[in-house]
Write an enzyme that holds these catalytic residues in place. Structure first.
Site, PDB file in Angstrom:
ATOM      1  N   CYS A   1       8.509  -5.091  10.633  1.00  0.00           N
ATOM      2  CA  CYS A   1       8.236  -4.036   9.643  1.00  0.00           C
ATOM      3  C   CYS A   1       8.794  -2.669  10.036  1.00  0.00           C
ATOM      4  O   CYS A   1       8.879  -1.771   9.204  1.00  0.00           O
ATOM      5  CB  CYS A   1       6.735  -3.920   9.412  1.00  0.00           C
ATOM      6  SG  CYS A   1       5.973  -5.507   9.070  1.00  0.00           S
TER       7      CYS A   1
ATOM      8  N   HIS B   1       4.440   2.539   6.491  1.00  0.00           N
ATOM      9  CA  HIS B   1       4.656   1.119   6.202  1.00  0.00           C
ATOM     10  C   HIS B   1       3.475   0.614   5.378  1.00  0.00           C
ATOM     11  O   HIS B   1       2.323   0.894   5.685  1.00  0.00           O
ATOM     12  CB  HIS B   1       4.767   0.346   7.514  1.00  0.00           C
ATOM     13  CG  HIS B   1       4.729  -1.138   7.334  1.00  0.00           C
ATOM     14  ND1 HIS B   1       5.497  -1.777   6.388  1.00  0.00           N
ATOM     15  CD2 HIS B   1       4.010  -2.110   7.952  1.00  0.00           C
ATOM     16  CE1 HIS B   1       5.252  -3.074   6.438  1.00  0.00           C
ATOM     17  NE2 HIS B   1       4.336  -3.295   7.373  1.00  0.00           N
TER      18      HIS B   1
ATOM     19  N   ASN C   1       2.960  -6.447   1.307  1.00  0.00           N
ATOM     20  CA  ASN C   1       3.690  -6.093   2.521  1.00  0.00           C
ATOM     21  C   ASN C   1       5.062  -6.766   2.475  1.00  0.00           C
ATOM     22  O   ASN C   1       5.155  -7.990   2.529  1.00  0.00           O
ATOM     23  CB  ASN C   1       2.887  -6.569   3.743  1.00  0.00           C
ATOM     24  CG  ASN C   1       3.585  -6.262   5.060  1.00  0.00           C
ATOM     25  OD1 ASN C   1       4.740  -5.830   5.087  1.00  0.00           O
ATOM     26  ND2 ASN C   1       2.896  -6.498   6.161  1.00  0.00           N
TER      27      ASN C   1
END
Ligand code: ACO
Length: 330
Positions: free
Chosen positions: A115, A257, A287
């Protein structure tokens, strides 16, 4: 005062049409819209249809970023594609994008940093621009996480989504007013077992009987990841602000994020920021790992939440663990 700065010159995005809502997931696993919304903030995510590939969305995002930056594909010297779910292992997604957009003069490689990958990519682009100021770098974050999701595992399948975002990075024309100011990249491999995708790596030959079938999908110890992530995000944000003589009140927009709304909210509260200074779109995409920050930056600008000269803070963490932060003037 620095005379040469790298800046984001244009952005693009590409996400599959197919929307998978929490109500759709209720029909697949033992979960509920209420649980997912309360625990994660996610309402829906985009998922590739059978036969689609994430590379086409990476190419779409790249073309839009080039148009927005008024940069031709031939001007690109480097293409960095942050992904942990490339279409193939060989060739890389970056070379397929290079071919797809006709970037005849660009080197191209994939970057695996989960990520945090997009921040890693921006940081490398910044360093590249500083050594070759006349060139341009295309940084992409693109993930097809749905293809590595165990749809029987409710602890993970409700979290992930597919998508791609891209940025063209080049020399800032107004280095005092816009560009990348500072970044931190880091990793702590001692946490590697908290988030894994072991099947498909070089340890076991394909379909090795020794490896349980669920190891061909992303596995996560969510509660443990959550604890480390909250600590890490706050530390990253505070450190980069202090190092540059800023406090939280100086931030115009925090773009974290998008892993879990509760992690984002924890960070927002610790920094004492009002809601309007923190960008959130996890509700729409879930996500999307390396694609999460570029998708958020793209939408923040489109929604008028990012203006020229704004002080922007990016913060990310991901499996590995990897982590990164970046401070820039938009
Ligand atoms: N629906 C309903 N119930 C569920 C679900 C679900 N989808 N998933 C878990 N539960 C249950 C559990 O079984 C547990 O039940 P129990 O109390 O009877 O044992 C209960 O809900 C609570 O489970 P927890 O795991 O404690 O739930 P938590 O509040 O921690 O939320 C979550 C789980 C959302 C995964 C959270 O821990 C999280 O977001 N962690 C961080 C994830 C992350 O940021 N990952 C980062 C990177 S991802 C990448 O790199 C690709």
């Amino acid at each position: 005062m620095q005379s040469l700065k790298a800046a984001i010159l244009g952005m693009g995005m590409g996400v599959p049409q197919k929307v998978l809502t929490n109500f759709d997931l209720e029909k697949i696993v033992d979960t509920s819209d209420e649980w997912i919304t309360e625990r994660t903030g996610i309402k829906e995510r985009r998922i590739l249809e059978d036969g689609e590939n994430i590379t086409e969305y990476a190419i779409k995002a790249a073309k839009e970023a080039l148009t927005s930056a008024k940069v031709s594909p031939e001007e690109l010297g480097l293409i960095i594609c942050a992904t942990v779910t490339p279409q193939y292992i060989i060739p890389s997604m970056a070379v397929m994008v290079q071919d797809g957009i006709g970037a005849k003069n660009a080197g191209a490689f994939d970057l695996s940093a989960t990520c945090s990958g997009f921040i890693y990519g921006l940081a490398l682009a910044e360093s590249f621009i500083k050594s070759k100021p006349e060139t341009k770098v295309l940084v992409i974050g693109a993930e097809a996480l749905s293809r590595k999701t165990n749809w029987q595992d409710r602890t993970i399948c409700v979290l992930l989504g597919d998508g791609a975002g891209a940025a063209v990075v080049g020399k800032s024309t107004e280095p005092e007013k816009s560009g990348i100011m500072d970044f931190t990249l880091g990793a702590d491999g001692s946490y590697w077992e908290l988030l894994t995708l072991r099947g498909g790596g070089s340890c076991y030959p394909p379909f090795d009987e020794r490896l349980p079938k669920d190891e061909y999908y992303i596995k996560m110890k969510g509660r443990e990841v959550f604890k480390v992530a909250t600590r890490m995000m706050e530390k990253l944000a505070v450190e980069i602000l202090e190092r540059n003589g800023f406090g939280p009140k100086d931030i115009d927009l925090l773009v974290p994020h998008q892993a879990n709304l509760r992690i984002i909210e924890y960070l927002r509260e610790r920094l004492g920021l009002p809601k309007e200074k923190v960008f959130v779109n996890i509700n729409k995409y879930g996500n999307t790992s390396a694609a999460s920050i570029p998708l958020a930056l793209y939408e923040a600008e489109k929604e008028g939440k990012l203006k020229k000269g704004d002080l922007v803070l990016l913060v990310a963490f991901g499996g590995g663990f990897t982590y990164g932060s970046m401070l820039l003037r938009w």
